[in-house]
Each structure stands twice: as structure tokens, then as C-alpha cells.
Motif scaffolding. Structure first.
Motif, PDB file in Angstrom:
ATOM      1  N   MET A  79       5.990  -0.488   6.566  1.00  0.00           N
ATOM      2  CA  MET A  79       6.481  -0.563   5.194  1.00  0.00           C
ATOM      3  C   MET A  79       5.427   0.215   4.867  1.00  0.00           C
ATOM      4  O   MET A  79       4.142  -0.068   4.991  1.00  0.00           O
ATOM      5  CB  MET A  79       6.491  -2.001   4.576  1.00  0.00           C
ATOM      6  CG  MET A  79       6.810  -2.097   3.079  1.00  0.00           C
ATOM      7  SD  MET A  79       8.430  -1.473   2.587  1.00  0.00           S
ATOM      8  CE  MET A  79       9.448  -2.545   3.508  1.00  0.00           C
ATOM      9  N   MET A  80       5.407   1.027   3.769  1.00  0.00           N
ATOM     10  CA  MET A  80       4.564   1.874   3.180  1.00  0.00           C
ATOM     11  C   MET A  80       4.842   1.760   1.341  1.00  0.00           C
ATOM     12  O   MET A  80       5.764   1.822   1.041  1.00  0.00           O
ATOM     13  CB  MET A  80       4.488   3.294   3.376  1.00  0.00           C
ATOM     14  CG  MET A  80       3.354   4.135   2.622  1.00  0.00           C
ATOM     15  SD  MET A  80       3.494   5.848   2.864  1.00  0.00           S
ATOM     16  CE  MET A  80       4.698   6.362   1.713  1.00  0.00           C
ATOM     17  N   ILE A  81       3.727   1.161   0.767  1.00  0.00           N
ATOM     18  CA  ILE A  81       3.835   1.031  -0.612  1.00  0.00           C
ATOM     19  C   ILE A  81       2.832   2.092  -1.341  1.00  0.00           C
ATOM     20  O   ILE A  81       1.586   1.853  -0.931  1.00  0.00           O
ATOM     21  CB  ILE A  81       3.402  -0.399  -1.273  1.00  0.00           C
ATOM     22  CG1 ILE A  81       4.569  -1.078  -0.268  1.00  0.00           C
ATOM     23  CG2 ILE A  81       3.667  -0.405  -2.595  1.00  0.00           C
ATOM     24  CD1 ILE A  81       4.211  -2.833  -0.705  1.00  0.00           C
ATOM     25  N   ARG A  82       3.164   2.903  -2.284  1.00  0.00           N
ATOM     26  CA  ARG A  82       2.273   4.150  -2.742  1.00  0.00           C
ATOM     27  C   ARG A  82       1.957   3.537  -4.202  1.00  0.00           C
ATOM     28  O   ARG A  82       3.152   3.459  -4.770  1.00  0.00           O
ATOM     29  CB  ARG A  82       2.690   5.334  -2.525  1.00  0.00           C
ATOM     30  CG  ARG A  82       1.698   6.337  -3.183  1.00  0.00           C
ATOM     31  CD  ARG A  82       2.277   7.844  -2.995  1.00  0.00           C
ATOM     32  NE  ARG A  82       2.833   8.265  -2.098  1.00  0.00           N
ATOM     33  CZ  ARG A  82       2.403   8.576  -0.837  1.00  0.00           C
ATOM     34  NH1 ARG A  82       0.875   8.735  -0.972  1.00  0.00           N
ATOM     35  NH2 ARG A  82       3.055   8.879   0.113  1.00  0.00           N
ATOM     36  N   VAL A  83       0.868   3.462  -4.622  1.00  0.00           N
ATOM     37  CA  VAL A  83       0.562   2.824  -6.191  1.00  0.00           C
ATOM     38  C   VAL A  83      -0.182   3.822  -6.710  1.00  0.00           C
ATOM     39  O   VAL A  83      -0.778   4.684  -6.303  1.00  0.00           O
ATOM     40  CB  VAL A  83      -0.185   1.614  -5.960  1.00  0.00           C
ATOM     41  CG1 VAL A  83       0.752   0.584  -5.574  1.00  0.00           C
ATOM     42  CG2 VAL A  83      -1.598   1.608  -5.394  1.00  0.00           C
ATOM     43  N   ASP A  84      -0.077   3.922  -8.023  1.00  0.00           N
ATOM     44  CA  ASP A  84      -0.442   5.037  -8.809  1.00  0.00           C
ATOM     45  C   ASP A  84      -2.045   4.509  -9.533  1.00  0.00           C
ATOM     46  O   ASP A  84      -1.990   4.245 -10.611  1.00  0.00           O
ATOM     47  CB  ASP A  84       0.358   5.356 -10.260  1.00  0.00           C
ATOM     48  CG  ASP A  84      -0.099   6.592 -10.788  1.00  0.00           C
ATOM     49  OD1 ASP A  84      -0.887   7.413 -10.154  1.00  0.00           O
ATOM     50  OD2 ASP A  84       0.203   6.926 -11.996  1.00  0.00           O
ATOM     51  N   ALA A  85      -2.797   4.254  -8.373  1.00  0.00           N
ATOM     52  CA  ALA A  85      -4.255   3.689  -8.741  1.00  0.00           C
ATOM     53  C   ALA A  85      -5.046   3.698  -7.636  1.00  0.00           C
ATOM     54  O   ALA A  85      -4.471   3.646  -6.534  1.00  0.00           O
ATOM     55  CB  ALA A  85      -4.133   2.077  -9.405  1.00  0.00           C
ATOM     56  N   GLU A  86      -6.141   3.728  -7.771  1.00  0.00           N
ATOM     57  CA  GLU A  86      -7.200   3.548  -6.718  1.00  0.00           C
ATOM     58  C   GLU A  86      -7.537   1.958  -6.750  1.00  0.00           C
ATOM     59  O   GLU A  86      -8.156   1.249  -7.279  1.00  0.00           O
ATOM     60  CB  GLU A  86      -8.645   4.387  -6.740  1.00  0.00           C
ATOM     61  CG  GLU A  86      -8.210   5.795  -6.841  1.00  0.00           C
ATOM     62  CD  GLU A  86      -9.817   6.367  -7.021  1.00  0.00           C
ATOM     63  OE1 GLU A  86     -10.677   6.216  -6.075  1.00  0.00           O
ATOM     64  OE2 GLU A  86      -9.594   7.539  -7.631  1.00  0.00           O
ATOM     65  N   VAL A  87      -7.053   1.425  -5.700  1.00  0.00           N
ATOM     66  CA  VAL A  87      -7.317   0.053  -5.306  1.00  0.00           C
ATOM     67  C   VAL A  87      -8.563  -0.421  -4.542  1.00  0.00           C
ATOM     68  O   VAL A  87      -8.734   0.276  -3.784  1.00  0.00           O
ATOM     69  CB  VAL A  87      -6.012  -0.479  -4.584  1.00  0.00           C
ATOM     70  CG1 VAL A  87      -6.262  -1.862  -3.983  1.00  0.00           C
ATOM     71  CG2 VAL A  87      -4.697  -0.369  -5.264  1.00  0.00           C
ATOM     72  N   SER A  88      -9.400  -0.896  -5.169  1.00  0.00           N
ATOM     73  CA  SER A  88     -10.751  -1.328  -4.628  1.00  0.00           C
ATOM     74  C   SER A  88     -10.565  -2.178  -3.216  1.00  0.00           C
ATOM     75  O   SER A  88      -9.418  -2.730  -3.041  1.00  0.00           O
ATOM     76  CB  SER A  88     -11.591  -1.946  -5.725  1.00  0.00           C
ATOM     77  OG  SER A  88     -11.001  -3.299  -5.849  1.00  0.00           O
TER      78      SER A  88
END
Length: 64
Positions: free
Chosen positions: A1-10
């Protein structure tokens, strides 16, 4: 599974998803790993949403 988010996750926030690996890409992050079922996926998506992080893409990666 790959989830791409519109943020830089720390790294600290990525710790909330111990079964996923975070990879950072210019203002986006991909979280990859194995999720057991639809319920676990929904839990990850709900947590991201509650943190105000927009999901850009969810892709199922076939087993080799």
C-alpha cells in the motif's frame, strides 16, 4: 500500500504509523507498508484527516 499526502510528515508524526515507512518528496510524503485490511486503511486515512493532512493518492502495490 502507498499513501501520498500533501504535507511533509515529520519523523515524530510518522511514528504514529509504525507499520508504514515515510519517504519525503518536496512538500509531500509517501507512506508505504502493509495494511491488513480495509479497516486498518480507513484508520490511517481518518488519522491523517484529523491532523489536517490531505491525502493525494492511495495505491495498492501488488505483491511480487
Amino acid at each position: 500500500m502507498m499513501i501520498r499526502v500533501d504535507a511533509e510528515v515529520s519523523d515524530e508524526l510518522a511514528g504514529a504509523f509504525p507499520h508504514l515507512t515515510a519517504r519525503h518528496h518536496r512538500a509531500q510524503t509517501t507512506l508505504t507498508g502493509e495494511l491488513l485490511d480495509q479497516q486498518e486503511l480507513q484508520g490511517v486515512l481518518n488519522l491523517l484527516s484529523s491532523l489536517g493532512i490531505s491525502v493525494v493518492e492511495v495505491v495498492t502495490i501488488p505483491d511480487d
